[in-house]
Motif scaffolding. Structure first.
Motif, PDB file in Angstrom:
ATOM      1  N   VAL A 175      43.723  27.089  27.538  1.00 29.27           N
ATOM      2  CA  VAL A 175      44.261  28.444  27.640  1.00 29.27           C
ATOM      3  C   VAL A 175      43.175  29.409  28.125  1.00 29.27           C
ATOM      4  O   VAL A 175      43.414  30.240  29.013  1.00 29.27           O
ATOM      5  CB  VAL A 175      44.840  28.899  26.280  1.00 29.27           C
ATOM      6  CG1 VAL A 175      45.207  30.376  26.327  1.00 29.27           C
ATOM      7  CG2 VAL A 175      46.061  28.059  25.926  1.00 29.27           C
ATOM      8  N   LEU A 176      41.964  29.273  27.576  1.00 30.94           N
ATOM      9  CA  LEU A 176      40.874  30.156  28.004  1.00 30.94           C
ATOM     10  C   LEU A 176      40.574  29.954  29.488  1.00 30.94           C
ATOM     11  O   LEU A 176      40.244  30.906  30.199  1.00 30.94           O
ATOM     12  CB  LEU A 176      39.612  29.876  27.167  1.00 30.94           C
ATOM     13  CG  LEU A 176      39.677  30.315  25.707  1.00 30.94           C
ATOM     14  CD1 LEU A 176      38.361  30.025  25.010  1.00 30.94           C
ATOM     15  CD2 LEU A 176      40.020  31.787  25.581  1.00 30.94           C
ATOM     16  N   GLU A 177      40.717  28.710  29.950  1.00 30.51           N
ATOM     17  CA  GLU A 177      40.470  28.405  31.362  1.00 30.51           C
ATOM     18  C   GLU A 177      41.408  29.219  32.257  1.00 30.51           C
ATOM     19  O   GLU A 177      40.980  29.825  33.244  1.00 30.51           O
ATOM     20  CB  GLU A 177      40.673  26.892  31.581  1.00 30.51           C
ATOM     21  CG  GLU A 177      40.048  26.343  32.840  1.00 30.51           C
ATOM     22  CD  GLU A 177      38.595  26.808  33.031  1.00 30.51           C
ATOM     23  OE1 GLU A 177      38.316  27.314  34.121  1.00 30.51           O
ATOM     24  OE2 GLU A 177      37.774  26.687  32.077  1.00 30.51           O
ATOM     25  N   VAL A 178      42.692  29.253  31.873  1.00 31.99           N
ATOM     26  CA  VAL A 178      43.670  30.027  32.644  1.00 31.99           C
ATOM     27  C   VAL A 178      43.299  31.514  32.634  1.00 31.99           C
ATOM     28  O   VAL A 178      43.367  32.204  33.656  1.00 31.99           O
ATOM     29  CB  VAL A 178      45.095  29.825  32.076  1.00 31.99           C
ATOM     30  CG1 VAL A 178      46.084  30.760  32.757  1.00 31.99           C
ATOM     31  CG2 VAL A 178      45.530  28.383  32.238  1.00 31.99           C
ATOM     32  N   MET A 179      42.871  31.987  31.460  1.00 36.56           N
ATOM     33  CA  MET A 179      42.511  33.410  31.357  1.00 36.56           C
ATOM     34  C   MET A 179      41.280  33.730  32.192  1.00 36.56           C
ATOM     35  O   MET A 179      41.182  34.798  32.794  1.00 36.56           O
ATOM     36  CB  MET A 179      42.270  33.776  29.889  1.00 36.56           C
ATOM     37  CG  MET A 179      43.557  33.752  29.070  1.00 36.56           C
ATOM     38  SD  MET A 179      43.267  33.867  27.306  1.00 36.56           S
ATOM     39  CE  MET A 179      42.555  35.489  27.177  1.00 36.56           C
ATOM     40  N   LYS A 180      40.342  32.779  32.222  1.00 41.18           N
ATOM     41  CA  LYS A 180      39.127  32.964  33.017  1.00 41.18           C
ATOM     42  C   LYS A 180      39.476  33.091  34.502  1.00 41.18           C
ATOM     43  O   LYS A 180      38.993  33.987  35.190  1.00 41.18           O
ATOM     44  CB  LYS A 180      38.203  31.748  32.812  1.00 41.18           C
ATOM     45  CG  LYS A 180      36.912  32.097  32.092  1.00 41.18           C
ATOM     46  CD  LYS A 180      36.058  30.854  31.861  1.00 41.18           C
ATOM     47  CE  LYS A 180      35.999  30.541  30.380  1.00 41.18           C
ATOM     48  NZ  LYS A 180      35.267  29.304  30.089  1.00 41.18           N
ATOM     49  N   GLN A 181      40.333  32.180  34.950  1.00 39.81           N
ATOM     50  CA  GLN A 181      40.797  32.204  36.344  1.00 39.81           C
ATOM     51  C   GLN A 181      41.383  33.570  36.685  1.00 39.81           C
ATOM     52  O   GLN A 181      41.079  34.164  37.715  1.00 39.81           O
ATOM     53  CB  GLN A 181      41.926  31.190  36.514  1.00 39.81           C
ATOM     54  CG  GLN A 181      41.547  29.902  37.184  1.00 39.81           C
ATOM     55  CD  GLN A 181      42.786  29.039  37.314  1.00 39.81           C
ATOM     56  OE1 GLN A 181      43.850  29.521  37.697  1.00 39.81           O
ATOM     57  NE2 GLN A 181      42.651  27.772  36.965  1.00 39.81           N
ATOM     58  N   LEU A 182      42.229  34.031  35.766  1.00 42.77           N
ATOM     59  CA  LEU A 182      42.912  35.295  35.951  1.00 42.77           C
ATOM     60  C   LEU A 182      41.894  36.429  36.078  1.00 42.77           C
ATOM     61  O   LEU A 182      42.016  37.315  36.929  1.00 42.77           O
ATOM     62  CB  LEU A 182      43.813  35.519  34.736  1.00 42.77           C
ATOM     63  CG  LEU A 182      44.951  36.486  34.860  1.00 42.77           C
ATOM     64  CD1 LEU A 182      45.862  36.086  36.004  1.00 42.77           C
ATOM     65  CD2 LEU A 182      45.734  36.513  33.548  1.00 42.77           C
ATOM     66  N   ALA A 183      40.863  36.362  35.239  1.00 35.61           N
ATOM     67  CA  ALA A 183      39.812  37.382  35.260  1.00 35.61           C
ATOM     68  C   ALA A 183      39.089  37.362  36.595  1.00 35.61           C
ATOM     69  O   ALA A 183      38.815  38.410  37.194  1.00 35.61           O
ATOM     70  CB  ALA A 183      38.841  37.145  34.115  1.00 35.61           C
ATOM     71  N   GLU A 184      38.829  36.139  37.077  1.00 33.88           N
ATOM     72  CA  GLU A 184      38.108  36.024  38.347  1.00 33.88           C
ATOM     73  C   GLU A 184      38.908  36.607  39.505  1.00 33.88           C
ATOM     74  O   GLU A 184      38.344  37.095  40.480  1.00 33.88           O
ATOM     75  CB  GLU A 184      37.775  34.550  38.631  1.00 33.88           C
ATOM     76  CG  GLU A 184      36.557  34.071  37.856  1.00 33.88           C
ATOM     77  CD  GLU A 184      36.513  32.562  37.715  1.00 33.88           C
ATOM     78  OE1 GLU A 184      37.229  31.871  38.476  1.00 33.88           O
ATOM     79  OE2 GLU A 184      35.777  32.092  36.826  1.00 33.88           O
ATOM     80  N   GLU A 185      40.231  36.546  39.383  1.00 31.14           N
ATOM     81  CA  GLU A 185      41.058  37.104  40.455  1.00 31.14           C
ATOM     82  C   GLU A 185      41.133  38.622  40.400  1.00 31.14           C
ATOM     83  O   GLU A 185      41.801  39.250  41.218  1.00 31.14           O
ATOM     84  CB  GLU A 185      42.479  36.530  40.366  1.00 31.14           C
ATOM     85  CG  GLU A 185      42.539  35.093  40.831  1.00 31.14           C
ATOM     86  CD  GLU A 185      43.785  34.397  40.329  1.00 31.14           C
ATOM     87  OE1 GLU A 185      44.763  35.098  40.007  1.00 31.14           O
ATOM     88  OE2 GLU A 185      43.765  33.157  40.253  1.00 31.14           O
ATOM     89  N   GLY A 186      40.509  39.195  39.382  1.00 25.73           N
ATOM     90  CA  GLY A 186      40.416  40.653  39.361  1.00 25.73           C
ATOM     91  C   GLY A 186      41.465  41.347  38.514  1.00 25.73           C
ATOM     92  O   GLY A 186      41.607  42.567  38.565  1.00 25.73           O
ATOM     93  N   MET A 187      42.226  40.580  37.720  1.00 26.12           N
ATOM     94  CA  MET A 187      43.237  41.196  36.857  1.00 26.12           C
ATOM     95  C   MET A 187      42.563  42.089  35.820  1.00 26.12           C
ATOM     96  O   MET A 187      41.526  41.732  35.258  1.00 26.12           O
ATOM     97  CB  MET A 187      44.032  40.081  36.162  1.00 26.12           C
ATOM     98  CG  MET A 187      45.041  40.545  35.143  1.00 26.12           C
ATOM     99  SD  MET A 187      46.382  41.528  35.831  1.00 26.12           S
ATOM    100  CE  MET A 187      47.399  40.283  36.593  1.00 26.12           C
ATOM    101  N   THR A 188      43.157  43.243  35.581  1.00 31.17           N
ATOM    102  CA  THR A 188      42.706  44.082  34.482  1.00 31.17           C
ATOM    103  C   THR A 188      43.206  43.471  33.184  1.00 31.17           C
ATOM    104  O   THR A 188      44.389  43.157  33.072  1.00 31.17           O
ATOM    105  CB  THR A 188      43.282  45.506  34.624  1.00 31.17           C
ATOM    106  OG1 THR A 188      43.045  45.961  35.941  1.00 31.17           O
ATOM    107  CG2 THR A 188      42.670  46.447  33.616  1.00 31.17           C
ATOM    108  N   MET A 189      42.307  43.268  32.230  1.00 33.78           N
ATOM    109  CA  MET A 189      42.712  42.573  31.012  1.00 33.78           C
ATOM    110  C   MET A 189      42.197  43.286  29.772  1.00 33.78           C
ATOM    111  O   MET A 189      41.072  43.774  29.755  1.00 33.78           O
ATOM    112  CB  MET A 189      42.162  41.129  31.012  1.00 33.78           C
ATOM    113  CG  MET A 189      42.780  40.260  32.103  1.00 33.78           C
ATOM    114  SD  MET A 189      41.859  38.752  32.464  1.00 33.78           S
ATOM    115  CE  MET A 189      42.069  37.802  30.999  1.00 33.78           C
TER     116      MET A 189
END
Lengths: 240, 257
Positions: A175-189
């Motif tokens: 799950v953290l891996e998916v969130m990391k990917q999302l962060a790298e794509e520039g999503m505001t989190m």
């Protein structure tokens, strides 16, 4: 992007959030940590008005969302949320879980939504689960689907409420891996979590909450290396 | 000897006070309860009315029950701290009185009041069905309300957090889950309703028990018609129980692992 002013929330006599003001900029990954009962989940849930603030205002991209005249559904369509207990809809297949909201809110046609769902499922490696029901999935799979379901609405910000706290230790990583990917794509989190490693690695800012206040905040490396407040030091000494 | 002749011969003997063999007596009582003058057709008529009454009362009960349950749940789920909707408050209060009164008084008495005090109509069967529907609505509403409350609050939150409005979230997420959860209770209510149609006989509603009693009265022999009616109710209930079981198994599709 999100501007919080003098946010106060109490449940009856119990004061949970005590006059919080904070600003979240586009592209930021804000990680909120703190002991249980510190108000961090309530803070997060106020951001999309799942909890109604007792006092104060929250502005999202120029819209005061605490104003009763604001169409909160429209605002929420731009804010994804991921819950501790996944909250997938058990009466629907995974595909339907993902496509329901984009189709019902007229964001996409059913065909577009199906394509989006397939693409998103592929991205988290679960495309073969499209026609399964939530009960057939593991916790980690459910949470990855929950993230995908929120992403299908093409939100501008993603709110995570302890997304890994209900998972078996083995499944936290995926799950953290998916969130990391999302962060790298520039999503505001905005992420409420107990995963200090994630906070250090992915966060652009760490907020430490206790007693309904943000006691301390800093860029993650400085935060973990040199905590200033005694309460922060005490907390970090227990969890690290 | 043809059946009618046998009946007439033995019946005459019975009336004159002569002792018959047990099977001859059984034959006479059975014949006059079910076969004489095609009386079995009256039972069938009764069953038809019973089923019609059950279906109409159920329909009315479910419509009324959903309405009451949704209004009451919506009232209870209003955002705390905000000003409550006054119309919703009033309707909620009316529905609360309705549920209290209907659940707090005997159904037979309600039927008598509908038939002889309120409507004073000769359409006793229709009045009876109306009374049953009103009664059932109160119970069904509590079943449905319980089902709606039992769905995890996170489901509503998840739906709303995706930007779905209250009605869509209820319609696609909460209600289907609630419906699955209450199906056994609803089936039970349906079976109770089927049997309660027999109460229509106290206001001359022409359902199964009404005919059974009428035939018993004509024959001066109640046992055969009453036991016969009981068997018919039992068979009907067993058929519906079986059908409900099938439906429940179909609804459990999403539970498979």
């Amino acid at each position: 992007m999100i501007d919080v002013k003098n946010l106060t929330k109490s449940f009856g006599d119990h004061l949970v959030l005590d006059d919080i003001s904070e600003h979240i900029n586009p592209g930021e990954k804000v990680v909120v940590i703190g002991p249980s009962g510190s108000g961090k989940s309530t803070f997060l849930r106020c951001l999309n008005l799942l909890e109604i603030p007792t006092k104060g205002t929250i502005t999202f991209e120029g819209t005061d969302i605490t104003d009763p005249k604001t169409d909160i559904d429209k605002v929420r369509q731009q804010m994804g949320m991921v819950f501790q207990h996944f909250n997938l809809f058990p009466n629907m297949t995974i595909r339907k879980n993902i496509t329901l909201a984009p189709v019902r809110t007229k964001l996409m046609s059913q065909a577009e939504a199906d394509d989006t769902a397939t693409a998103l499922l592929k991205r988290v490696g679960l495309e073969e689960k499209a026609d399964a029901y939530p009960a057939q999935l593991s916790g980690g799979q459910k949470q990855r689907i929950a993230i995908v379901r929120a992403l299908a609405m093409k939100p501008k910000v993603m709110l995570f409420d302890e997304p890994t706290s209900a998972l078996d230790p083995e499944m936290v990583g995926e799950v953290l891996e998916v969130m990391k990917q999302l962060a790298e794509e520039g999503m505001t989190m905005v992420v409420v979590t107990h995963e200090m490693g994630f906070a250090r690695e992915v966060g652009s800012r760490v907020l430490f909450m206790d007693g309904g206040k943000i006691l301390e905040q800093n860029e993650p490396h400085a935060f973990f290396a040199n905590p200033r407040e005694p309460r922060t030091i005490e907390f970090l000494s227990k969890v690290l | 000897m043809d059946p009618l002749q046998a009946y007439e011969t033995w019946k005459a003997l019975m009336v004159s006070g002569e002792a018959l063999a047990w099977w001859q007596e059984f034959y006479v009582k059975f014949y006059q309860a079910f076969l004489l003058e095609n009386r079995w057709m009256q039972y069938l008529d009764g069953v038809a009315t019973t089923l019609l009454a059950t279906a109409l009362a159920l329909l009315m009960g479910v419509v009324l029950g959903v309405l009451v349950a949704v209004i009451r749940a919506a009232h209870d789920q209003q955002r705390p701290g905000r000003r409550k909707n006054p119309v919703l408050g009033l309707v909620n209060a009316v529905f609360k009185v309705y549920v209290t009164v209907i659940r707090g008084t005997p159904m037979m008495l309600q039927l008598l009041i509908w038939a002889f005090v309120v409507f004073k109509s000769r359409q006793y069967t229709m009045v009876g069905i109306f009374g049953l529907g009103i009664n059932s609505g109160a119970y069904v509403s509590e079943i449905i309300r319980g089902g709606l409350m039992a769905v995890d609050g996170g489901q509503m939150e998840a739906g709303r957090s995706l930007g779905l409005n209250y009605v869509d979230t209820m319609r696609f997420i909460v209600v289907p889950q609630a419906f699955k959860a209450i199906l056994p209770a609803l089936g039970n209510e349906f079976i109770i309703l089927l049997k309660d149609t027999s109460l229509l006989s106290v206001i001359s509603g022409q359902e199964l028990l009404y005919f059974a009693q009428a035939i018993g009265t004509r024959n001066y022999e109640q046992m055969f018609p009453l036991i016969g009616a009981a068997c018919i109710y039992l068979v009907l209930v067993m058929i519906f129980t079986w059908l409900l079981g099938k439906l429940e198994r179909r609804m459990r599709q999403s539970d498979r692992r």
